[in-house]
Design a protein around this motif. Structure first.
Motif, PDB file in Angstrom:
ATOM      1  N   GLY A  90      12.206  -0.184  16.234  1.00 52.80           N
ATOM      2  CA  GLY A  90      12.795   0.018  14.913  1.00 52.80           C
ATOM      3  C   GLY A  90      13.231  -1.290  14.268  1.00 52.80           C
ATOM      4  O   GLY A  90      13.000  -1.519  13.080  1.00 52.80           O
ATOM      5  N   SER A  91      13.839  -2.165  15.050  1.00 50.19           N
ATOM      6  CA  SER A  91      14.255  -3.477  14.521  1.00 50.19           C
ATOM      7  C   SER A  91      13.040  -4.320  14.147  1.00 50.19           C
ATOM      8  O   SER A  91      13.044  -5.012  13.127  1.00 50.19           O
ATOM      9  N   LYS A 150      16.846   1.506  13.180  1.00 50.82           N
ATOM     10  CA  LYS A 150      16.643   0.273  13.937  1.00 50.82           C
ATOM     11  C   LYS A 150      16.835   0.472  15.440  1.00 50.82           C
ATOM     12  O   LYS A 150      16.549  -0.413  16.222  1.00 50.82           O
ATOM     13  N   SER A 151      17.294   1.656  15.849  1.00 55.68           N
ATOM     14  CA  SER A 151      17.488   1.943  17.273  1.00 55.68           C
ATOM     15  C   SER A 151      16.242   2.515  17.933  1.00 55.68           C
ATOM     16  O   SER A 151      16.150   2.546  19.162  1.00 55.68           O
ATOM     17  N   VAL A 161      19.329   1.516   9.512  1.00 52.70           N
ATOM     18  CA  VAL A 161      20.420   2.401   9.909  1.00 52.70           C
ATOM     19  C   VAL A 161      20.440   2.488  11.430  1.00 52.70           C
ATOM     20  O   VAL A 161      19.427   2.272  12.086  1.00 52.70           O
ATOM     21  N   GLU A 162      21.602   2.816  11.974  1.00 48.40           N
ATOM     22  CA  GLU A 162      21.748   2.871  13.430  1.00 48.40           C
ATOM     23  C   GLU A 162      20.880   3.944  14.067  1.00 48.40           C
ATOM     24  O   GLU A 162      20.263   3.729  15.086  1.00 48.40           O
ATOM     25  N   CYS A 163      20.839   5.139  13.458  1.00 47.88           N
ATOM     26  CA  CYS A 163      20.082   6.230  14.076  1.00 47.88           C
ATOM     27  C   CYS A 163      19.770   7.306  13.029  1.00 47.88           C
ATOM     28  O   CYS A 163      20.618   7.624  12.209  1.00 47.88           O
ATOM     29  N   LEU A 164      18.571   7.842  13.087  1.00 48.82           N
ATOM     30  CA  LEU A 164      18.185   8.964  12.221  1.00 48.82           C
ATOM     31  C   LEU A 164      18.033  10.256  13.044  1.00 48.82           C
ATOM     32  O   LEU A 164      17.485  11.229  12.572  1.00 48.82           O
ATOM     33  N   TRP A 165      18.498  10.250  14.268  1.00 42.97           N
ATOM     34  CA  TRP A 165      18.587  11.424  15.132  1.00 42.97           C
ATOM     35  C   TRP A 165      17.244  12.108  15.402  1.00 42.97           C
ATOM     36  O   TRP A 165      17.163  13.321  15.459  1.00 42.97           O
TER      37      TRP A 165
END
Length: 131
Positions: free
Chosen positions: A27-28, A10-11, A56-60
């Motif tokens: 992402g959101s 979502k970031s 999720v916050e981040c998938l890098w």
């Protein structure tokens, strides 16, 4: 029933510009659109407990946003990047999920991937075997 999870970063945001206050990241927006589309689809598999859309916050993979991963126990995980939050990509992700859910081992031939997702596949990660 086996749960299949679509992890959505979502970031992720494709633009270098900072988001204005109250503006959603790409992402959101993708999470919102996928949730809305999966709720309106006539396919019971996508409305049942078989699919969970998990922000999720981040998938890098920030330079490759939007990034999503499709995962399920005892099946390989598929990682997709450069997903544009728009109807074609959203529909393609849900079409891929139908193939993945219906596949006993989760192995989807590349030629069966929706065309929009073919250039977006980054990795297929083998499942973890539980002894």
């Amino acid at each position: 029933m086996t749960v299949h999870t679509l992890f959505v970063c979502k970031s992720c945001h494709r633009s270098e510009e900072e988001l204005a206050e109250g503006q959603l990241s790409d992402g959101s927006r993708l999470v919102e659109q996928l949730n809305a589309l999966s709720e309106t689809t006539c396919n019971e598999q996508l409305q049942s407990e078989a699919l969970k859309i998990e922000p999720v916050e981040c998938l890098w993979a920030c330079s490759r946003g939007c990034v999503v991963a499709v995962s399920s126990p005892e099946k390989p995980t598929y990682l997709f990047a450069d997903i544009v939050p728009e109807e074609n990509a959203n529909t393609a992700l849900l079409d891929f999920l139908k193939l993945y859910i219906n596949s006993r081992k989760g192995a989807i031939a590349w030629k069966k991937f929706p065309e929009v997702l073919q250039p977006a596949i980054v990795a297929t990660i083998p499942s973890v075997k539980v002894d």
